[in-house]
Design an enzyme around this catalytic site. Structure first.
Site, PDB file in Angstrom:
ATOM      1  N   SER A 169       0.840  -1.193   0.000  1.00  7.85           N
ATOM      2  CA  SER A 169       0.000   0.000   0.000  1.00  7.85           C
ATOM      3  C   SER A 169       0.877   1.246   0.000  1.00  7.85           C
ATOM      4  O   SER A 169       2.017   1.216   0.476  1.00  7.85           O
ATOM      5  CB  SER A 169      -0.900   0.021   1.236  1.00  7.85           C
ATOM      6  OG  SER A 169      -0.147   0.359   2.393  1.00  7.85           O
ATOM      7  N   ASP A 170       0.345   2.341  -0.548  1.00  2.21           N
ATOM      8  CA  ASP A 170       0.987   3.619  -0.284  1.00  2.21           C
ATOM      9  C   ASP A 170       0.883   3.851   1.216  1.00  2.21           C
ATOM     10  O   ASP A 170      -0.049   3.383   1.880  1.00  2.21           O
ATOM     11  CB  ASP A 170       0.294   4.738  -1.061  1.00  2.21           C
ATOM     12  CG  ASP A 170       1.219   5.908  -1.341  1.00  2.21           C
ATOM     13  OD1 ASP A 170       2.195   6.085  -0.585  1.00  2.21           O
ATOM     14  OD2 ASP A 170       0.967   6.656  -2.298  1.00  2.21           O
ATOM     15  N   CYS A 171       1.840   4.573   1.770  1.00  5.34           N
ATOM     16  CA  CYS A 171       1.932   4.647   3.231  1.00  5.34           C
ATOM     17  C   CYS A 171       0.722   5.365   3.829  1.00  5.34           C
ATOM     18  O   CYS A 171       0.467   6.535   3.518  1.00  5.34           O
ATOM     19  CB  CYS A 171       3.226   5.341   3.641  1.00  5.34           C
ATOM     20  SG  CYS A 171       4.687   4.350   3.256  1.00  5.34           S
TER      21      CYS A 171
END
Length: 572
Positions: free
Chosen positions: A74-76
């Site tokens: 995932s994007d952070c």
């Protein structure tokens, strides 16, 4: 982004046709052809579903259709935002369960206890966690982080910065910058400059001596020196032949007082002016009374609302031009810039797009001084500035007026996709088209036919183009050969409107003065396929032209060709 909805809750509404034809193929190329071992899901939603909880994309497309073997990260903070920002689910634990079930293997910056809690409460089966853990652990094993791998099998493990910043890699950076630069205009062949006869050059602009602005954004610490255009020109010409006339310090400097002295300085000192302007990806303190921080124009989380040069940079170019000396504008930028407000201003003789050259600035100087001919082609369409008023930032449709990209644009463009000038000239000739048996798909079949003493029969859905390319100019140079399919717009109407133009293949070659080389390329039916409303790749029967350079071959797509494209798409 600036002026538009925040990327953390933006909902990208994309129909199946545009997904299949435009948006997904680039990801597929990176994931499957380039073999990227990790894919990241973004913050935004796609057709109402958060990207990191979207089983159609992460499972149906990525895993089932493409057979992707790597892991998804995932994007952070994106998984947490499924609940907290997008309110798609009631809490973070449910968000973690949905993301894992959708296909997310690594949750960046998510609460550590969210997945275990989801398992304990029955929201997430352990089997799904096992699959995600296996993919992540496999990647760590391949990197040698969990078990010993012989050094000879891990040549990348102990690469030091002295290797990263080696002379060979520095030379490569120069080569990439030179080959990637795109010459947009060159009136009276003012470029290249002749270093043997050049008396003195004025180097002007906020990006002429700023190392950070050559690097773009989101970069690590450079290995070695970052040379600026000013330093590179002084090294190439000698410091006595280079006059620095900054003009303005920041690209969005609100103080234009410095510009007023540029005209007189250039008139008095120099034979030609090189003006380095562009976009900003670096914050800095502006030289104005309140000391405000200058905004960046190109960075993560930002959408541009104008295609013009920011700040007073156009005024700076015109101030230099009023000196009556030839002006060469060098753009340091990432996104497109509409150069038409200054392109035709008197004495503005050339415009060169250098992009963000990084540590390859010397390659740009090599182009300016004629050691290398520019050979880059625009990888995008350069729109006029008013295009941003015609298309909302949130509009994802490719076909809706005024259209997006060279494939569907229905209004004039400042510069077309694939445009780029050279210091030499190339001639294309002897274009021939013939039926062919596709070598990309029929290797086993050809082997059997050869063993049987038979020649392969031409198959529907394959045409071979052959042609010659000759350097008829006065300088050795690379040439980027581009093959397009073009369709007459009046023939194709309705909801399945195909692209009016479509790049099929390209090849970069180097030709000495007078050198001529023959080429051939196979075009398969599926290369010309486009999406329909259901998201299937199809090829509509009808007239087309296959073009290479100024040459074209007209042909009719038959039902057999359409069937071949459909069969290939189904087998992909």
């Amino acid at each position: 982004g600036g002026g538009g909805p925040p990327r953390h809750n933006f909902d990208a509404q994309v129909d199946a046709r545009d997904l299949a034809e435009t948006y997904l193929p680039a990801f597929k190329s990176c994931a499957m052809e380039a073999k990227a071992h990790s894919v990241m899901c973004s913050y935004n939603r796609v057709n109402g579903i958060p990207a990191c909880a979207n089983p159609h994309i992460l499972q149906g497309v990525l895993r089932e259709q493409w057979g992707y073997p790597g892991y998804v990260a995932s994007d952070c903070g994106a998984v947490e935002e499924i609940a907290n920002t997008q309110h798609y689910v009631p809490d973070i634990v449910t968000a973690a369960a949905n993301a894992t079930l959708a296909g997310v293997d690594l949750n960046c910056n998510g609460p550590a206890d969210s997945v275990p809690t989801a398992v304990r409460t029955g929201l997430l089966p352990e089997d799904a966690v096992d699959v995600a853990a296996q993919r992540v652990m496999e990647a760590r094993c391949r990197l040698g982080l969990l078990h010993h791998i012989p050094p000879e099998d891990m040549p990348w493990k102990d690469i030091g910065m002295e290797v990263v910043g080696s002379p060979a890699h520095k030379s490569l950076a120069d080569e990439v910058a030179a080959k990637g630069s795109v010459l947009l205009t060159n009136k009276n062949n003012v470029l290249p400059l002749n270093p043997d006869t050049l008396s003195k050059v004025a180097v002007i602009g906020p990006l002429a001596d700023s190392p950070e602005h050559q690097l773009g954004t989101y970069y690590g610490k450079p290995a070695g020196e970052v040379v600026t255009p000013l330093v590179a020109l002084r090294r190439a010409l000698g410091p006595e032949r280079v006059e620095f006339v900054e003009g303005m310090h920041w690209v969005v400097d609100s103080n234009s007082d410095w510009i007023h002295g540029v005209t007189d300085r250039v008139r008095e000192c120099c034979e030609v002016a090189l003006v380095f302007v562009g976009s900003s990806s670096k914050y800095g303190i502006a030289h104005d009374e309140d000391g405000t921080i200058t905004p960046v124009l190109e960075t993560e989380g930002l959408d541009r609302v104008s295609l013009r040069l920011p700040g007073h940079q156009e005024d700076l170019i015109k101030a230099a031009a009023r000196a009556g000396k030839p002006v060469v504008v060098v753009l340091i930028n990432g996104g497109t810039i509409d150069v038409t407000p200054f392109r035709d201003f008197p004495n503005v003789m050339a415009v060169l797009t250098a992009w963000y050259p990084g540590q390859g600035v010397m390659g740009i100087v090599d182009v300016l001084l004629g050691k290398v001919s520019p050979s880059g082609r625009l990888p995008m369409t350069v729109y006029f500035n008013n295009y941003t008023d015609q298309v909302p930032e949130t509009e994802m449709s490719m076909r809706k007026w005024p259209g997006r990209t060279y494939k569907y644009l229905q209004v004039p463009a400042a510069f077309e996709f694939g445009y780029g000038l050279s210091y030499t000239n190339f001639s294309y000739s002897a274009l021939k088209a013939s039926s062919c048996h596709p070598t990309q798909q029929g290797a086993a079949e050809r082997k059997l036919l050869k063993q049987a003493g038979k020649a392969p029969e031409p198959s529907p859905g394959c045409v071979r183009l052959s042609f010659n390319v000759t350097n008829v100019g006065r300088m050795a140079s690379d040439e980027v050969i581009m093959v397009f399919v073009r369709r007459p717009r009046e023939h194709y109407k309705g909801t399945d409107l195909p692209p009016k133009s479509q790049l099929l293949t390209f090849k970069r070659v180097h030709l000495a003065i007078g050198e001529s080389v023959g080429f051939s390329v196979e075009i398969l039916a599926q290369h010309m396929a486009h999406g329909n409303e259901e998201g299937d790749l199809v090829l509509l029967p009808g007239p087309i032209s296959l073009t290479v350079g100024p040459l074209s071959h007209d042909m009719l797509i038959s039902k057999a060709w359409a069937a071949a494209a459909a069969a290939a798409a189904a087998a992909a």
